[in-house]
Design an enzyme around this catalytic site. Structure first.
Site, PDB file in Angstrom:
ATOM      1  N   THR A 133      50.667  11.411 -18.862  1.00 13.09           N
ATOM      2  CA  THR A 133      49.477  11.268 -19.013  1.00 13.09           C
ATOM      3  C   THR A 133      48.691  11.679 -20.302  1.00 13.09           C
ATOM      4  O   THR A 133      49.203  12.379 -20.980  1.00 13.09           O
ATOM      5  CB  THR A 133      48.572  11.905 -17.841  1.00 13.09           C
ATOM      6  OG1 THR A 133      47.392  12.105 -17.859  1.00 13.09           O
ATOM      7  CG2 THR A 133      49.194  13.370 -17.434  1.00 13.09           C
ATOM      8  N   ASP A 134      47.429  11.342 -20.661  1.00 14.76           N
ATOM      9  CA  ASP A 134      46.881  11.838 -21.714  1.00 14.76           C
ATOM     10  C   ASP A 134      46.310  13.290 -21.620  1.00 14.76           C
ATOM     11  O   ASP A 134      45.916  13.812 -22.399  1.00 14.76           O
ATOM     12  CB  ASP A 134      45.742  10.804 -22.100  1.00 14.76           C
ATOM     13  CG  ASP A 134      44.739  10.733 -21.091  1.00 14.76           C
ATOM     14  OD1 ASP A 134      44.762  11.153 -20.165  1.00 14.76           O
ATOM     15  OD2 ASP A 134      43.759  10.062 -21.602  1.00 14.76           O
ATOM     16  N   GLU A 135      46.437  13.725 -20.031  1.00 14.68           N
ATOM     17  CA  GLU A 135      45.752  14.792 -19.751  1.00 14.68           C
ATOM     18  C   GLU A 135      46.777  16.181 -20.552  1.00 14.68           C
ATOM     19  O   GLU A 135      46.295  17.144 -20.603  1.00 14.68           O
ATOM     20  CB  GLU A 135      45.690  15.243 -18.191  1.00 14.68           C
ATOM     21  CG  GLU A 135      44.734  13.775 -17.733  1.00 14.68           C
ATOM     22  CD  GLU A 135      44.027  14.207 -16.365  1.00 14.68           C
ATOM     23  OE1 GLU A 135      44.152  15.304 -16.196  1.00 14.68           O
ATOM     24  OE2 GLU A 135      43.777  13.220 -15.769  1.00 14.68           O
ATOM     25  N   TYR A 159      47.765  20.361 -12.688  1.00  6.01           N
ATOM     26  CA  TYR A 159      48.414  19.115 -12.841  1.00  6.01           C
ATOM     27  C   TYR A 159      48.854  18.557 -14.220  1.00  6.01           C
ATOM     28  O   TYR A 159      50.058  18.342 -14.498  1.00  6.01           O
ATOM     29  CB  TYR A 159      47.165  17.776 -12.233  1.00  6.01           C
ATOM     30  CG  TYR A 159      47.891  16.636 -12.852  1.00  6.01           C
ATOM     31  CD1 TYR A 159      48.909  15.894 -12.214  1.00  6.01           C
ATOM     32  CD2 TYR A 159      46.929  15.902 -13.827  1.00  6.01           C
ATOM     33  CE1 TYR A 159      49.137  14.704 -12.662  1.00  6.01           C
ATOM     34  CE2 TYR A 159      47.049  14.504 -14.118  1.00  6.01           C
ATOM     35  CZ  TYR A 159      48.329  13.886 -13.580  1.00  6.01           C
ATOM     36  OH  TYR A 159      48.661  12.535 -14.110  1.00  6.01           O
ATOM     37  N   LYS A 163      52.698  17.989 -15.610  1.00  4.69           N
ATOM     38  CA  LYS A 163      53.244  16.899 -16.246  1.00  4.69           C
ATOM     39  C   LYS A 163      53.429  17.274 -17.976  1.00  4.69           C
ATOM     40  O   LYS A 163      54.521  16.513 -18.281  1.00  4.69           O
ATOM     41  CB  LYS A 163      51.875  15.880 -16.547  1.00  4.69           C
ATOM     42  CG  LYS A 163      51.633  15.210 -15.245  1.00  4.69           C
ATOM     43  CD  LYS A 163      52.654  14.179 -14.450  1.00  4.69           C
ATOM     44  CE  LYS A 163      52.973  13.014 -15.324  1.00  4.69           C
ATOM     45  NZ  LYS A 163      53.759  12.077 -14.357  1.00  4.69           N
TER      46      LYS A 163
END
Ligand code: NAD
Ligand code: TYD
Length: 358
Positions: A133-135, A159, A163
């Site tokens: 993810t870009d998060e 989260y 990741k």
């Protein structure tokens, strides 16, 4: 190719499997634990295809993974299984550490063990595609900046931290053991079969039920939305065309404020579902600002020029047409909606949104 896909019963995984079965000659083994977020009904259109198989397996179970690798003999792995909801990671992080970090570790080790046993040609062709993810990049405040593949990692939530950890493990298995990996980090997806704990399906379904529409904080946070089928196509492109060791950012070049997304959904519902629940004059009247998410990231925005330049991928769906298709899909698929609105889902909504004062 024979592709082992983890998390194939989830939102993006099921889109990837539908894409592969419908548009290629490849075979798929879907390895999914079937948590609350896994739903085999999302695969109903391809479940009887002879090129599709399913195994209900936890990616933390190394012995089970070894058996699956040895029986299926994959040419590639696409790793999507994860706990994926930020709010759940804040109220209970254990499953995120378990699946996203330990599960990725077990899958990397099972892949490495299997890959080491292959003949040299097969060994060279093997790929492990890690979907992230870009998060992991944290958030952006500068209005000009975009996340590139070299943006430093600065995750904010349990989260995104889990990741980010998994991304680091994958890079280490490439650098240390030579496992042939490719990686991708994508922005927020939306579209059909999205579990209704996430913003877009949650707002559609709450509006149709005549319930308040919870907007966290001031609603000015920005997400970069990509239609899930564009992402599925990008993932297959990365798997089949990216050079080993490369990573790609994937995004829709489509930044939207949360409040604008909510208003756009309300406007579409006025048109597509004009018979409103009793007492509701306009869907937008249901908008309700609630307590903000702790550590809420302000803005995500992806620079997707590398994947366009190297692999020729660009998104084809505009946000206007994609959102319209999505709203229409939820209106047409009440059976799927009723099925996912299980006891566990109701429990989450009650517990989470009561404390957010909706
Ligand atoms: P999802 O929550 O809809 O689906 C996750 C799937 O993984 C479910 O089918 C679930 O049953 C399965 N799963 C969970 N734990 C497992 C375990 N221990 N063993 C086997 N299966 C397990 O998630 P999604 O939105 O489809 O996201 C898929 C991947 O893409 C995730 O890795 C996520 O981090 C990443 N991603 C998501 C987005 C997004 O906007 N949704 C954006 C970028 C990246
Ligand atoms: P979400 O769909 O949970 O994705 P992510 O947190 O991974 O970006 O949330 C998207 C945005 O919408 C995020 O800024 C949080 C916000 N949001 C709300 O305002 N209300 C809600 O009820 C939810 C679930 C999210």
């Amino acid at each position: 190719m024979k592709i082992l896909i983890t998390g194939g019963a989830g939102f993006i995984g099921s889109a990837v499997i539908r894409h592969i079965i419908e548009h290629t000659d490849d075979s798929v083994l879907n390895v999914d634990k079937l948590t609350y977020a896994g739903n085999l009904a999302s695969l109903a259109s391809i479940e009887h295809n002879p090129r599709y198989q399913f195994s209900q397996t936890d990616i933390c179970d190394r012995a089970a993974l070894d058996r699956l690798f040895s029986e299926f003999q994959p040419d590639a792995v696409m790793h999507l299984a994860a706990e994926s909801h930020v709010d759940r990671s804040i109220s209970g992080s254990a499953a995120f550490i378990e699946t996203n970090i330990i599960g990725t570790y077990q899958l990397l080790e099972a892949s490495r063990y299997y890959w080491n046993s292959l003949e040299s040609q097969q060994k060279q062709a093997f790929r492990f595609h890690h979907i992230s993810t870009d998060e992991v990049y944290g958030d952006l405040e500068d209005t000009d900046a975009l996340f590139t593949e070299s943006t430093p990692y600065a995750p904010s939530s349990p989260y995104s931290a889990s990741k980010a950890s998994s991304d680091h493990l994958v890079r280490a298995w490439y650098r240390t053991y030579g496992l042939p990996v490719v990686m991708s980090n994508c922005s927020n997806n939306y579209g059909p079969y999205h579990f209704p704990e996430k913003l877009i399906p949650l707002i559609i379904l709450k509006a149709l039920a005549g319930e308040k529409l919870p907007v966290y904080g001031n609603g000015q946070q920005i997400r970069d939305w990509l239609f899930v089928e564009d992402h599925a196509r990008a993932l297959y492109t990365v798997l089949t065309q990216a050079k080993v060791g490369e990573s790609y950012n994937i995004g829709g070049h489509n930044e939207q404020k949360n409040i604008d997304v909510v208003n756009a959904i309300c406007a579409l519902l006025e048109e597509l579902a004009p018979h409103k629940p009793a007492g509701v004059a306009h869907y937008a009247d249901l908008i309700s600002y609630v307590t903000d998410r702790p550590g809420h990231d302000l803005r995500y925005a992806i620079d997707a020029s590398k994947i366009q330049r190297d692999l020729g991928w660009v998104p084809v769906e505009s946000f206007e047409s994609g959102l319209r298709k999505t709203v229409q899909w939820y209106l047409n698929h009440q059976d799927w909606v009723k099925q996912v609105q299980s006891g566990e889902y109701q429990h989450w909504i009650k517990q989470h949104y009561q404390s957010a004062s909706v």
